[in-house]
Design a protein around this motif. Sequence first.
Motif, short mmCIF file in Angstrom:
data_model
loop_
_atom_site.label_atom_id
_atom_site.label_comp_id
_atom_site.label_asym_id
_atom_site.label_seq_id
_atom_site.Cartn_x
_atom_site.Cartn_y
_atom_site.Cartn_z
N LYS A 1 32.88 -41.54 -11.61
CA LYS A 1 32.35 -40.54 -12.24
C LYS A 1 31.03 -40.44 -12.56
N PRO A 2 30.18 -39.34 -12.47
CA PRO A 2 28.64 -39.50 -12.81
C PRO A 2 28.46 -39.63 -14.12
N GLY A 3 27.40 -40.21 -14.76
CA GLY A 3 27.23 -40.49 -15.86
C GLY A 3 25.86 -39.91 -16.50
N LEU A 4 25.72 -40.22 -17.75
CA LEU A 4 24.30 -39.69 -18.45
C LEU A 4 23.48 -40.74 -18.33
N THR A 5 23.84 -42.13 -18.32
CA THR A 5 22.89 -43.13 -18.00
C THR A 5 23.31 -44.22 -17.15
N CYS A 6 22.55 -44.89 -16.28
CA CYS A 6 23.05 -45.94 -15.28
C CYS A 6 21.91 -46.99 -15.41
N PHE A 7 22.40 -47.99 -14.33
CA PHE A 7 21.36 -49.13 -14.34
C PHE A 7 19.76 -48.78 -14.11
N TRP A 8 19.67 -47.77 -13.17
CA TRP A 8 18.20 -47.50 -12.96
C TRP A 8 17.64 -46.55 -14.05
N GLN A 9 18.45 -45.90 -14.84
CA GLN A 9 17.94 -45.03 -15.75
C GLN A 9 17.16 -45.97 -16.82
N VAL A 10 17.84 -47.37 -17.12
CA VAL A 10 17.04 -48.02 -18.12
C VAL A 10 15.88 -48.98 -17.50
N GLY A 11 16.33 -48.86 -16.29
CA GLY A 11 15.28 -49.89 -15.39
C GLY A 11 13.99 -49.35 -14.71
N GLY A 12 13.63 -48.02 -15.16
CA GLY A 12 12.50 -47.58 -14.64
C GLY A 12 12.66 -45.94 -14.09
N ARG A 13 13.80 -45.44 -14.10
CA ARG A 13 14.19 -44.20 -13.86
C ARG A 13 13.53 -43.59 -12.62
N SER A 14 12.47 -42.91 -12.53
CA SER A 14 12.07 -42.37 -11.64
C SER A 14 11.16 -43.02 -10.61
N GLU A 15 10.75 -44.29 -11.32
CA GLU A 15 9.86 -45.40 -10.50
C GLU A 15 10.68 -45.86 -9.45
N ILE A 16 12.03 -45.99 -9.41
CA ILE A 16 12.90 -46.42 -8.46
C ILE A 16 12.96 -45.59 -7.51
N ASP A 17 12.72 -46.04 -6.16
CA ASP A 17 12.88 -45.25 -4.91
C ASP A 17 14.49 -44.90 -4.96
N PHE A 18 14.77 -43.97 -3.80
CA PHE A 18 15.84 -43.50 -3.67
C PHE A 18 16.99 -44.66 -3.22
N SER A 19 16.62 -45.44 -2.23
CA SER A 19 17.56 -46.54 -1.88
C SER A 19 17.69 -47.49 -2.93
N GLY A 20 16.65 -47.83 -3.81
CA GLY A 20 16.85 -48.72 -4.89
C GLY A 20 18.11 -48.10 -5.79
N GLN A 21 17.91 -46.63 -6.23
CA GLN A 21 18.87 -46.22 -6.88
C GLN A 21 20.25 -46.53 -6.35
N VAL A 22 20.59 -45.91 -5.26
CA VAL A 22 21.80 -46.30 -4.19
C VAL A 22 22.50 -47.54 -4.47
N ARG A 23 21.43 -48.52 -4.57
CA ARG A 23 21.77 -49.90 -4.76
C ARG A 23 22.36 -50.35 -5.99
N LEU A 24 21.77 -49.81 -6.90
CA LEU A 24 21.88 -50.00 -8.31
C LEU A 24 23.36 -49.36 -8.83
N ASP A 25 23.37 -48.15 -8.13
CA ASP A 25 24.63 -47.28 -8.45
C ASP A 25 25.95 -48.11 -7.76
N ILE A 26 25.67 -48.64 -6.79
CA ILE A 26 26.89 -49.47 -5.93
C ILE A 26 27.12 -50.68 -6.77
N ALA A 27 25.88 -51.30 -7.33
CA ALA A 27 26.14 -52.53 -8.05
C ALA A 27 26.93 -52.07 -9.20
N TYR A 28 26.82 -51.02 -9.98
CA TYR A 28 27.40 -50.61 -11.24
C TYR A 28 29.03 -50.49 -10.74
N ILE A 29 29.19 -49.69 -9.77
CA ILE A 29 30.64 -49.63 -9.30
C ILE A 29 31.40 -51.02 -9.20
#
Lengths: 401, 238
Positions: free
Chosen positions: B184-212
């Motif tokens: 379920k999508p969320g207000l915050t996630c790993f990459w939100q606290v780790g640099g938000r828009s400074e992380i590239d897309f593939s980094g965001q996907v990796r962090l989201d999957i790490a969260y799951i």
Amino acid sequence: MSPAASPSPKGREQDSSALVLAAPDWNHLDTLGAGGELPPILWPVGGSHLAGLWMDHAVRTGCRRVVLYCPDRPAAVREELQGGAYWSLKLEVVPAPAPADAGAQPVRGLPCGEERVAPDSPGGLLKWWMDVNLEWLRARDGGSVQVDTQAEPGGWIGPRVTISPGAVLRPPYWVGAGSFVGPGCEIGPGALVGPGCLLLEDVRVRRAMILQGTFAGAHLELEEKILRGSALFDIRRGCRAELEDDFIASALKRPAQRVGWGERFLAALLFIAGRLLAAACGPAVRKRVLLPGGRDAVLATRSRGPLLARRADWLAAAAAGRLKLVGILPRSGLPHALPAETRALVENTLPGVFSLADVHGCHSDESPEELAHALYQAAIPSSDALVLKQLPRLAFLNPGP
Amino acid sequence: MKESEIIAYWSQASSPAGRLRLRLRAARKRWMWVVVTGTARLAKRIFDIAVSLCALILLLPVFALTALAIRLEGPGPVFFGQQRVGYRGRPFRMWKFRSMVPNADALKDKLLDKNEMKGGVTFKMKNDPRVTKVGRFIRKYSIDELPQFWNVLVGDMSIVGPRPPVPREVELYSPEDRQRLLAKPGLTCFWQVGGRSEIDFSGQVRLDIAYIQSSSLWTDIKLLLKTIPAVLLGKGAM
């Protein structure tokens, strides 16, 4: 499943962004009920199903549109795939076999998978399903980012899986999300354990599958088997056994026969209205009816007035959660000549106040045509929606004496 | 396990008392399992409802001031409902305070070549000309995201989870990228606290999957506590 896209002899232009698929019609082979109510293209293959894997393939090949010719239970396929929303595809499910000029290719389970001879028997279908799963397991790419963790080459473990001390895992294997593998278990080679399974100690799974939400009791040995709840399918012999003792194996979640709070609230409102009308509807006759799980209930039915008033007592039971608002009519028994599977289907379906039989003018379980409607409604739960749409009419319908 | 022990185990089933013992043991194991797994799921939902309800009530003054500021700046609605993609690809309307000019979506097509997000799947620009003055302030401190507590309360979103993408971005996802839709999508996630828009897309996907892969209520609480300083410092917001 097979891709059916190829240039037709008449030179019809194909949409280059469309993938045309032809699903097989193997309903006549699934006499063992291996997939439950689902057609073979929705049977689990690893963490997904065949249809889902082909949708992934469509995304990878850049297709924006998928046409799926589906002669077997297209409604179930449409509901499961949700119009392709998860894949951002425009999915069209056509409830028919592929056109003769579509250039059908040999049957392939997985996209980019081996071409296989189509199964010709229930046992062959089980074997085909197991082979497709093992092929999926062997073909998993360790290079891409996955939700499942690759514990070792050929070994995959989903999120929130607990592996107890002393459990041995031999690749290739896959353990789905949220499963528990007890101490001393031997998983693999060739083992697929679905999500949300509970395996007690010393369970051995070799070239076998344990499907989602299954409890496997201690010291169970599965080889060339598929276990779904309490149903055990033997791939080699092509047969099925229903395990009566739930300490051997069972489903973790009982089938959803619970009555929702919204349904209960509506039943309570209708009960109040029905009770007020029932005052002028004469005396009630009490009858014992059967409920799933070996339980029974005594329901009072009046012989005059609209259904809302005649069945006010039933509405009270629905408000209490013992009956559904929409379901098959409550009955006190079944004909002896009914086959065992049919009997089990009706006996395990929670009855309701308003039924499909009411829509077709049968208002008593003693009516000979009512059983046919009950079987249809029990077998196709989505038919409840038709009854729900006609609820206002049925509630005030007066069927006469 | 020795064969004799296995035989002894199954021999219990030969007597009614033994069968009952086996059934009770299996029932106890099943019940405990269902309670543990069910409690974990329920706990997350209760956490979401509790936090979102508290936030909506306590932040009412902030809501009022923000709405007033947006109204005073110029014409246009206070809230902006954007179609986003939720769990398993199901669309829903995500609510935000309007931080851009009213026809921002139409203007986006003209700005696609100025996308500064690596990977090209998501769109971000540091000095986006569509952002209003009030919008710049509320975006820096994520005040524009506060109405999403309503989405959390009604169950479209969770407090912690992968950020919900827009449909146009999801069309470009590969099958591996789509795995971020399995939560379920969320207000915050790993990459939100780790640099938000400074992380590239593939980094965001990796962090989201790490969260799951590692999601639990305790992870959610820790992430939520880390989000507050990240948001207050305006780290990584555009």
